[in-house]
Design a protein around this motif. Sequence first.
Motif, PDB file in Angstrom:
ATOM      1  N   GLN A 402      35.907  51.375  34.075  1.00  0.00           N
ATOM      2  CA  GLN A 402      37.275  51.420  34.615  1.00  0.00           C
ATOM      3  C   GLN A 402      37.417  52.635  35.460  1.00  0.00           C
ATOM      4  N   ARG A 403      36.866  53.782  35.333  1.00  0.00           N
ATOM      5  CA  ARG A 403      36.752  54.978  36.189  1.00  0.00           C
ATOM      6  C   ARG A 403      36.211  54.651  37.668  1.00  0.00           C
ATOM      7  N   SER A 404      34.825  54.181  37.498  1.00  0.00           N
ATOM      8  CA  SER A 404      34.178  54.038  38.611  1.00  0.00           C
ATOM      9  C   SER A 404      34.872  52.738  39.478  1.00  0.00           C
ATOM     10  N   LEU A 405      35.332  52.000  38.882  1.00  0.00           N
ATOM     11  CA  LEU A 405      36.085  50.736  39.808  1.00  0.00           C
ATOM     12  C   LEU A 405      37.557  51.196  40.041  1.00  0.00           C
ATOM     13  N   ARG A 406      38.115  52.259  39.513  1.00  0.00           N
ATOM     14  CA  ARG A 406      39.401  52.611  39.803  1.00  0.00           C
ATOM     15  C   ARG A 406      40.451  51.577  39.264  1.00  0.00           C
ATOM     16  N   LEU A 407      40.250  51.212  37.996  1.00  0.00           N
ATOM     17  CA  LEU A 407      41.050  50.409  37.331  1.00  0.00           C
ATOM     18  C   LEU A 407      41.452  50.876  36.284  1.00  0.00           C
ATOM     19  N   LYS A 408      42.732  51.537  36.275  1.00  0.00           N
ATOM     20  CA  LYS A 408      43.222  52.291  35.474  1.00  0.00           C
ATOM     21  C   LYS A 408      44.121  51.499  34.345  1.00  0.00           C
ATOM     22  N   PRO A 409      43.840  51.576  33.092  1.00  0.00           N
ATOM     23  CA  PRO A 409      44.703  50.765  32.204  1.00  0.00           C
ATOM     24  C   PRO A 409      46.012  51.362  32.068  1.00  0.00           C
ATOM     25  N   GLU A 410      46.958  50.281  32.394  1.00  0.00           N
ATOM     26  CA  GLU A 410      48.272  50.641  32.405  1.00  0.00           C
ATOM     27  C   GLU A 410      49.017  49.647  31.577  1.00  0.00           C
ATOM     28  N   ALA A 411      50.192  49.940  30.835  1.00  0.00           N
ATOM     29  CA  ALA A 411      51.209  49.297  29.980  1.00  0.00           C
ATOM     30  C   ALA A 411      52.052  48.363  30.834  1.00  0.00           C
ATOM     31  N   GLN A 412      52.457  48.723  31.908  1.00  0.00           N
ATOM     32  CA  GLN A 412      53.073  48.048  32.957  1.00  0.00           C
ATOM     33  C   GLN A 412      52.223  46.900  33.804  1.00  0.00           C
ATOM     34  N   GLU A 413      53.008  45.634  33.653  1.00  0.00           N
ATOM     35  CA  GLU A 413      52.229  44.473  34.265  1.00  0.00           C
ATOM     36  C   GLU A 413      51.969  44.612  35.846  1.00  0.00           C
ATOM     37  N   ARG A 414      50.997  44.292  36.501  1.00  0.00           N
ATOM     38  CA  ARG A 414      50.786  44.535  37.736  1.00  0.00           C
ATOM     39  C   ARG A 414      49.712  43.282  38.132  1.00  0.00           C
ATOM     40  N   GLU A 415      50.021  43.202  39.484  1.00  0.00           N
ATOM     41  CA  GLU A 415      49.233  42.222  40.002  1.00  0.00           C
ATOM     42  C   GLU A 415      48.018  42.637  40.958  1.00  0.00           C
ATOM     43  N   LEU A 416      46.879  42.173  40.667  1.00  0.00           N
ATOM     44  CA  LEU A 416      45.689  42.516  41.644  1.00  0.00           C
ATOM     45  C   LEU A 416      44.890  41.379  42.174  1.00  0.00           C
ATOM     46  N   GLU A 417      44.867  41.827  43.795  1.00  0.00           N
ATOM     47  CA  GLU A 417      44.334  40.811  44.517  1.00  0.00           C
ATOM     48  C   GLU A 417      42.875  41.198  44.742  1.00  0.00           C
ATOM     49  N   LEU A 418      41.884  40.303  44.778  1.00  0.00           N
ATOM     50  CA  LEU A 418      40.468  40.814  44.883  1.00  0.00           C
ATOM     51  C   LEU A 418      40.109  39.957  46.110  1.00  0.00           C
ATOM     52  N   ASP A 419      38.963  40.658  46.902  1.00  0.00           N
ATOM     53  CA  ASP A 419      38.213  39.919  47.887  1.00  0.00           C
ATOM     54  C   ASP A 419      36.930  40.004  47.542  1.00  0.00           C
ATOM     55  N   LEU A 420      36.163  39.199  47.073  1.00  0.00           N
ATOM     56  CA  LEU A 420      34.913  39.061  46.550  1.00  0.00           C
ATOM     57  C   LEU A 420      33.775  39.361  47.476  1.00  0.00           C
ATOM     58  N   ARG A 421      34.255  39.614  48.770  1.00  0.00           N
ATOM     59  CA  ARG A 421      33.287  39.851  49.908  1.00  0.00           C
ATOM     60  C   ARG A 421      33.186  41.410  49.904  1.00  0.00           C
ATOM     61  N   ARG A 422      34.029  42.113  49.251  1.00  0.00           N
ATOM     62  CA  ARG A 422      33.668  43.374  49.141  1.00  0.00           C
ATOM     63  C   ARG A 422      33.071  43.910  47.582  1.00  0.00           C
ATOM     64  N   ASN A 423      32.356  44.714  47.940  1.00  0.00           N
ATOM     65  CA  ASN A 423      31.379  45.024  46.558  1.00  0.00           C
ATOM     66  C   ASN A 423      32.208  45.484  45.482  1.00  0.00           C
ATOM     67  N   THR A 424      33.299  46.722  45.691  1.00  0.00           N
ATOM     68  CA  THR A 424      34.044  47.087  44.578  1.00  0.00           C
ATOM     69  C   THR A 424      35.095  46.075  44.073  1.00  0.00           C
ATOM     70  N   ASP A 425      35.452  44.940  44.831  1.00  0.00           N
ATOM     71  CA  ASP A 425      36.420  44.101  44.210  1.00  0.00           C
ATOM     72  C   ASP A 425      35.520  43.010  43.571  1.00  0.00           C
ATOM     73  N   ALA A 426      34.481  42.747  44.092  1.00  0.00           N
ATOM     74  CA  ALA A 426      33.291  41.798  43.052  1.00  0.00           C
ATOM     75  C   ALA A 426      32.803  42.415  41.988  1.00  0.00           C
ATOM     76  N   ALA A 427      32.598  43.592  41.914  1.00  0.00           N
ATOM     77  CA  ALA A 427      32.298  44.382  40.548  1.00  0.00           C
ATOM     78  C   ALA A 427      33.551  44.527  39.624  1.00  0.00           C
ATOM     79  N   ARG A 428      34.768  44.465  40.337  1.00  0.00           N
ATOM     80  CA  ARG A 428      35.976  44.531  39.478  1.00  0.00           C
ATOM     81  C   ARG A 428      36.057  42.951  38.815  1.00  0.00           C
TER      82      ARG A 428
END
Length: 873
Positions: A402-428
Amino acid sequence: MTRTAGPGGPLLLGVRHHGPGSARAVRAALEAARPRAVLVEGPPEGDPLLPLAADERMRPPVALLAHAVDDPGQATFWPLAAFSPEWVAIRWALAHDVPVRFIDLPAANSLALARAAEQRAAGEEETAGGGDTDRGGEEGPSAAGSSGRAPVDPVRVLARTAGHDDPERWWEDVVEHRIQDGDPDPMAPFAALAEAMTALREVYGDGDHPRDTVREAHMRIQLRKARKEFGDDIAVVCGAWHVPALATRTTLAADRAVLKGLPKVRTELTWVPWSHRRLARNSGYGAGIDSPGWYGHLFDAADRPIERWMTKVAGLLRDEGRFVSSAHVIEAVRLAESLAAVRGRPLAGLSETTDAVRAVMCDGSDVPLALVRDRLVVGESLGEVPDTAPAVPLQRDLTRQQRSLRLKPEAQERELELDLRRNTDAARSRLLHRLRILAVDWGELTTGRASTGTFRESWRLRWEPELYVRVAEAGTWGTTVLSAATAKAGSRAASAASLADITALAEHCLLAELPDALPVVMRALADRAALDADVGRLADALPALARTLRYGDVRSTDTGALGEVAAGLAERVCVGLPAACTGLDADGAAEMRRRMDGVHTAIGLLGGAVAARSEADGLRGRWTAVLHRLAARDTVAGIIRGRAARLLLDEGRIAEDDAARLMGLALSPGTPSAEAAAWIEGFVGGAGGGMLLVHDARLLGLVDAWITGVPADSFADVLPLLRRTFSAYEAGVLRTLGELVRRGPAAGGAAADATGAGTGAGVVTPGFGPGLDAARAEAVEPVLRLLLGTTTGATAEAEPEARAEADTGTGTTADTATPTGTGTTADTGPGAGTGTRTGPAAVPAARPGGGGPDDRSRTVEESLAEQPLGATG
């Protein structure tokens, strides 16, 4: 120093859990008494974790999590907020180097008792055949007591005795809104509360809380141990209900007899983040309060709590785009205080502030008020726990990712758009898909906003405290997210109940990139597919396999073996589908139509995935032959025949004339009305069916003529089918269809006029002119050429002269038909007109002759002509 247990006894501070007034009173009492040790209601196994409460990285709300080692899913929580009296006592003791300990019943006994109660209840339900049972004995706080009655709520009883019908409001007035300044004796509120609880215990006994007897016996034993070590200079912070029991003098032997023979399980404890939403009573592991955000505000606001609250509300509403000024805040505060005075309350409470906000800031609407309740009254705060807190290895690996991918757990609901052509988004994406396999549903995959490609994903993220229990459960599969997901995927493949379950699992494994699990899943898939002869199950399994093949390119995954299995399934579906589509009832036919759509899409996707192009073309050809047979077979349900005809038309496998012929046969007078309506539903139902009727007048005319010819006695039977078909269309499509039906079929004269060959003597279609207005059409042509980028220098120079000749009747044009049909000039030529510009953007400045555009068209042309747009002249 006033002590509730009498002179020389320990200081018993009875509180209500998660009460800001109680928390302030505890802090004042501890500052005044300065005890040598502090005892807190909680599991003794948590004593080694108490020093972490002083860590700067520990931010409440947090909770002690205890779970059984052999069954991590069996867990319980002890949540603590910043305004919890227990948390205040713990922090005070750690800040003053005072020993602090938990004295409640150990978690090992609590979890074992809960397990025994669940097993006993399950056995009673089986014995009673699933009927109502009397679940007596040692149950949890929410269960009925040993007498079968509901457990006693002491606050409700006290409020009713005081003449109040709302226990929460009474408690706020008496305790939470109590002003501590100027109180000469900080122990007075605890003495009064202990006296009230003693009277209640004399009447109600254990209050139908049978487990409290066991808990209080253990508390008294721990209290004796602490008195031997520290003397009577001890402070005990516990629920006010337990104070009379702790003050009661009993023998050590009697208390040990109560605890004798209690079951135990091996447990592990740790700190986990908690949230205000989970402190709310209606949000799962409740803690008995409806408004944790409001209580947190009362605890944090040193002065003027109402004014500060209204300022928070105004800031929230402003952020959401509502107009709220400082005048609104002032007026809301005045109204809340006035309501408190009218209702006889010492201070405006949550009900008064809510009423004032609704009237002043929300214009009487409950819609923005719901936002205030969700964001402020309940709140979305999520606590934090330091890394030094104990955790299962899987939780540590998850935290690291979670820390390496900058995905912080949050109680508030949020939307996340991922572009799988990017390494970070693919890992997420990999992490979220692996967690889904482990049943840790942190993210939910949603439909993207605009793209349907495989390189984009849309997620909805929301971290709940219960997910820590899920992680602990998943820890039995492995020490890392990858190893745990791989092991669980293999286990699910071996125990899958249907072919569709295995294909769905194969898709998940590919999305999660589990290379070690995919071969196991593929073997199970091949074995199950070879033995399964049900066409319906094969058709259900095929779409998931086809979707899975799409991910090979963007995720760089070898899907060759998967493609072979998918192609084999498709072949078997093509062989068995015609026979499976006969003799179906209405529900079975509708289900088979859904499967047909899935198979059709899947075979289209398989075309690019099978090994050879010839094989792909052969698969498509066999599927086309199947559709032809289904469309022409009378023994097949109408909805399936109509759908087969529609799929053939969409793929260009049949001409529009053939589709019209099939529709004419299906809607012939000899066809039963219900069967014809089902055919229409299959052909024009679903996406694109409405536009097909809009653009094909013949099909619309056939449907219109059939509907108008349905006998009166049959119309009521087919109406539900027709409504279901046409209700799926968009509003704009329905309006267009209605307008086309209202106009009726156009006469031949109108059509001739539209081509410029008629004389305008025919019948004119309502809403259309008698023919094409060539002059107005030519006025738009230069602008369209400019916008489309098709204008050339030679063409631009020739256009003014050609149009001038066309206006006098002497010009000729070859690229468009003229209304009079008299000229034939070439589009290219050397003519040069006055007022023109050369280059790609050239447009005429004016048109000679009387047939030119109106002033607005000429202004548009002149303004466009003045723009450089790369012109050379």
